[in-house]
Design a protein around this motif. Structure first.
Motif, PDB file in Angstrom:
ATOM      1  N   UNK A 189       0.813  -1.231   0.000  1.00 16.29           N
ATOM      2  CA  UNK A 189       0.000   0.000   0.000  1.00 16.29           C
ATOM      3  C   UNK A 189       0.838   1.269   0.000  1.00 16.29           C
ATOM      4  N   UNK A 190       2.088   1.184   0.462  1.00 13.99           N
ATOM      5  CA  UNK A 190       2.914   2.393   0.549  1.00 13.99           C
ATOM      6  C   UNK A 190       4.061   2.396  -0.453  1.00 13.99           C
ATOM      7  N   UNK A 191       4.666   1.218  -0.699  1.00 18.99           N
ATOM      8  CA  UNK A 191       5.877   1.190  -1.509  1.00 18.99           C
ATOM      9  C   UNK A 191       5.706   0.518  -2.870  1.00 18.99           C
ATOM     10  N   UNK A 192       4.502   0.058  -3.167  1.00 19.47           N
ATOM     11  CA  UNK A 192       4.267  -0.527  -4.485  1.00 19.47           C
ATOM     12  C   UNK A 192       4.944  -1.852  -4.709  1.00 19.47           C
ATOM     13  N   UNK A 193       5.259  -2.587  -3.626  1.00 13.22           N
ATOM     14  CA  UNK A 193       5.929  -3.882  -3.741  1.00 13.22           C
ATOM     15  C   UNK A 193       4.953  -5.013  -3.448  1.00 13.22           C
ATOM     16  N   UNK A 194       5.090  -6.130  -4.159  1.00 15.06           N
ATOM     17  CA  UNK A 194       4.310  -7.331  -3.842  1.00 15.06           C
ATOM     18  C   UNK A 194       5.226  -8.268  -3.077  1.00 15.06           C
ATOM     19  N   UNK A 195       4.971  -8.406  -1.782  1.00 18.27           N
ATOM     20  CA  UNK A 195       5.826  -9.223  -0.913  1.00 18.27           C
ATOM     21  C   UNK A 195       4.943 -10.210  -0.153  1.00 18.27           C
ATOM     22  N   UNK A 196       5.440 -11.445   0.003  1.00 13.64           N
ATOM     23  CA  UNK A 196       4.759 -12.430   0.846  1.00 13.64           C
ATOM     24  C   UNK A 196       5.765 -12.942   1.867  1.00 13.64           C
ATOM     25  N   UNK A 197       5.746 -12.341   3.053  1.00 16.12           N
ATOM     26  CA  UNK A 197       6.727 -12.677   4.089  1.00 16.12           C
ATOM     27  C   UNK A 197       6.453 -14.015   4.745  1.00 16.12           C
ATOM     28  N   UNK A 198       5.321 -14.643   4.429  1.00 15.48           N
ATOM     29  CA  UNK A 198       5.036 -15.974   4.969  1.00 15.48           C
ATOM     30  C   UNK A 198       5.731 -17.041   4.125  1.00 15.48           C
ATOM     31  N   UNK A 199       5.719 -16.836   2.816  1.00 15.13           N
ATOM     32  CA  UNK A 199       6.427 -17.759   1.933  1.00 15.13           C
ATOM     33  C   UNK A 199       7.924 -17.465   1.914  1.00 15.13           C
ATOM     34  N   UNK A 200       8.280 -16.181   2.036  1.00 15.37           N
ATOM     35  CA  UNK A 200       9.685 -15.778   1.973  1.00 15.37           C
ATOM     36  C   UNK A 200      10.008 -14.869   3.166  1.00 15.37           C
ATOM     37  N   UNK A 201      10.190 -15.461   4.357  1.00 18.13           N
ATOM     38  CA  UNK A 201      10.436 -14.649   5.563  1.00 18.13           C
ATOM     39  C   UNK A 201      11.774 -13.921   5.554  1.00 18.13           C
ATOM     40  N   UNK A 202      12.651 -14.244   4.602  1.00 19.38           N
ATOM     41  CA  UNK A 202      13.960 -13.572   4.538  1.00 19.38           C
ATOM     42  C   UNK A 202      13.984 -12.454   3.498  1.00 19.38           C
ATOM     43  N   UNK A 203      12.803 -12.080   2.966  1.00 21.49           N
ATOM     44  CA  UNK A 203      12.790 -11.040   1.931  1.00 21.49           C
ATOM     45  C   UNK A 203      13.368  -9.728   2.474  1.00 21.49           C
ATOM     46  N   UNK A 204      13.981  -8.973   1.587  1.00 19.52           N
ATOM     47  CA  UNK A 204      14.745  -7.795   1.993  1.00 19.52           C
ATOM     48  C   UNK A 204      13.882  -6.733   2.659  1.00 19.52           C
ATOM     49  N   UNK A 205      12.685  -6.517   2.160  1.00 23.80           N
ATOM     50  CA  UNK A 205      11.819  -5.476   2.713  1.00 23.80           C
ATOM     51  C   UNK A 205      11.512  -5.759   4.182  1.00 23.80           C
ATOM     52  N   UNK A 206      11.132  -6.989   4.488  1.00 21.89           N
ATOM     53  CA  UNK A 206      10.805  -7.345   5.868  1.00 21.89           C
ATOM     54  C   UNK A 206      12.047  -7.331   6.750  1.00 21.89           C
ATOM     55  N   UNK A 207      13.142  -7.867   6.225  1.00 25.39           N
ATOM     56  CA  UNK A 207      14.385  -7.930   7.002  1.00 25.39           C
ATOM     57  C   UNK A 207      14.881  -6.532   7.359  1.00 25.39           C
ATOM     58  N   UNK A 208      14.933  -5.642   6.370  1.00 22.78           N
ATOM     59  CA  UNK A 208      15.417  -4.281   6.615  1.00 22.78           C
ATOM     60  C   UNK A 208      14.456  -3.532   7.540  1.00 22.78           C
ATOM     61  N   UNK A 209      13.177  -3.639   7.256  1.00 23.07           N
ATOM     62  CA  UNK A 209      12.188  -2.896   8.034  1.00 23.07           C
ATOM     63  C   UNK A 209      12.129  -3.291   9.491  1.00 23.07           C
ATOM     64  N   UNK A 210      12.217  -4.592   9.779  1.00 23.60           N
ATOM     65  CA  UNK A 210      12.083  -5.043  11.164  1.00 23.60           C
ATOM     66  C   UNK A 210      13.265  -4.623  12.035  1.00 23.60           C
ATOM     67  N   UNK A 211      14.388  -4.231  11.406  1.00 22.22           N
ATOM     68  CA  UNK A 211      15.539  -3.754  12.188  1.00 22.22           C
ATOM     69  C   UNK A 211      15.442  -2.268  12.497  1.00 22.22           C
TER      70      UNK A 211
END
Length: 500
Positions: A189-211
């Protein structure tokens, strides 16, 4: 002799540090304002600063001890804050006399990229222009479009849970689950990315953001240090955020804007809305100023929206009758859709859902205080004209939201979870400015509609598919166990039982 000199030098340093830690603590005594004795370094926030209790609990207890004073002194670490306890006076400061209190205080002093460009740190006319630019982004019409994107992420979350548990119940740390979901929702909704952190918990968006969230760990330490010792923090050129991770978000937004302009792509997300707002604005906003709004949207929403959803689930498992009633409303809504997808308007019509969310925001308010800075000398008077306090330009003001929400004069049995407080029959009895979970006035939270939309949408899908029950690791008393923010040290473990 050298040993003696070193010892005396160390003693002198210790004395100087101690003197510095209490140097501001005569403020309220000098200005004839009641206050509680502060602790060196930590003021009146020692317990939450040391992660022993939540900031919500500490603020509530301080308020309850001092609520007989309409205005009272409060030390936030070493910073003197003038706490206003009376709802009518709060209305004056946040709304009626807003021109005297137009800005937030700067908790941190840093030249880090984006931090001084975020709408919540902007001041005076610059803030006003950005607020006007952002307001069209968060209208109901724009929320309807964003909700369509959210629905895909909700579905992926439920599918993940179904796969995990098959037909059996599954124990889940809801904090981890909803943080992944919120990250995916913000990505789309904010960055225009299609991410599924359940299938790919190591994706860069989630990894960077959670830190980047700073409610615990090293981020919390750096944030506290910057607030406690801003000059030292700046002198050593320290940074709250990792510059490389901030640059990652900058590239995301700028590359997306360039690609959309080049290929004439449109998508109902925040980047698109910001691009349109920038074109229509009379202000020539820089790329960093535009990116900064997406950035604050990210790290403000990630922790807060995650915590709110977790806490609602926590209350529902401890109040099965409320959960059942909410499930019945969800089921009725689904049946009315005739097989179609749930929409923003459908969720908005769910009155009991709104009552549950409102009561959660009252009992577990995510922002325990809201602050303002006095911009010019101001005399605060009571309704009958009695002078209460003379504010000076630069004075910092604190509004104890958590305290008001936990005051039994306004909300009987405040630690009881009772959504009926917000029923059509009773919500009119709520004293104005005693329930302000998103602040009030021109500087209230601009994204509150987005936050509630996400939480309600996820609860709809979750309750439709699962019953929430306690697991062996479910926390029994979060009020006594939560840390600085409302996150228990032991996690948010719950049992999800698939519905037939």
């Amino acid at each position: 002799m050298a040993v003696l000199e070193i010892g005396l030098a160390l003693l002198a340093i210790i004395v100087l540090i101690y003197w510095w830690s209490i140097a501001t603590f005569k403020t309220f005594e000098q200005r004839s304002l009641p206050f509680e004795k502060p602790c060196p370094f930590f003021g009146n926030t020692k317990q939450s600063a040391l992660q022993k209790v939540s900031h919500q609990k500490e603020i509530t207890e301080f308020y309850l001890r001092t609520r007989h004073h309409k205005v009272v002194g409060f030390y936030n670490l070493r910073t003197p804050m003038i706490q206003v306890n009376d709802p009518e006076l709060i209305k004056k400061i946040l709304v009626k006399d807003f021109d005297y209190f137009p800005n937030h205080q700067l908790f941190i002093t840093t030249n880090e990229r984006l931090l001084n460009d975020m709408v919540n740190t902007m001041r005076d006319q610059r803030w006003k222009k950005m607020r006007n630019t952002l307001t069209p982004v968060f209208t109901a019409a724009k929320m309807r479009s964003m909700f369509v994107l959210m629905n895909d992420s909700f579905g992926e979350c439920v599918q993940h849970l179904r796969t995990q548990g098959q037909s059996q119940s599954v124990e889940v740390d809801m904090k981890v689950l909803f943080q992944k979901l919120t990250s995916d929702v913000i990505a789309t909704t904010a960055f225009g990315l299609k991410v599924n952190s359940f299938e790919d918990p190591t994706n860069e968006f989630y990894h960077v953001g959670s830190t980047l969230i700073f409610s615990s760990g090293i981020q919390f330490f750096k944030f506290t240090l910057s607030a406690l010792m801003p000059k030292l923090f700046t002198f050593f050129n320290m940074a709250i955020f990792d510059g490389a991770k901030v640059d990652y978000f900058v590239r995301l937004v700028i590359d997306a804007m360039k690609q959309r302009e080049k290929l004439n792509i449109t998508r109902p997300d925040m980047i698109q809305l910001m691009m349109e707002a920038k074109k229509e604005s009379t202000v020539n906003w820089t790329d960093d100023e535009i990116v900064a709004q997406c950035f604050i949207f990210f790290f403000a929403a990630l922790d807060n929206n995650t915590n709110l959803t977790c806490i609602i689930a926590y209350e529902l498992l401890h109040n099965p009758d409320i959960q059942q009633r909410l499930y019945e409303e969800v089921l009725n809504t689904k049946e009315s859709l005739n097989g179609g997808p749930v929409t923003y308007d459908d969720v908005q019509k769910m009155t009991y859902m709104d009552m549950v969310v409102s009561e959660t925001l009252r009992k577990w308010t995510l922002a325990p205080t809201v602050d303002r800075v006095c911009s010019k000398d101001y005399t605060l008077t009571d309704e009958d004209g009695t002078k209460l306090f003379d504010f000076k330009a630069g004075d910092r003001v604190s509004i104890p939201i958590a305290g008001l929400h936990g005051d039994d004069r306004y909300f009987p049995e405040p630690r009881k979870f009772d959504p009926e407080r917000f029923s059509e029959e009773r919500k009119g009895d709520i004293v104005p400015f005693t329930f302000i979970p998103f602040g009030a006035g021109p500087r209230s939270c601009i994204a509150n509609r987005f936050a509630q939309m996400q939480v309600k949408g996820m609860l709809y899908h979750l309750l439709l598919n699962f019953k929430i029950e306690a697991s062996p690791r479910t926390l029994k008393d979060m009020w006594e166990s939560a840390r600085f923010s409302l996150t228990p040290k032991s996690g948010f473990y719950m049992q999800l039982v698939p519905r037939k």
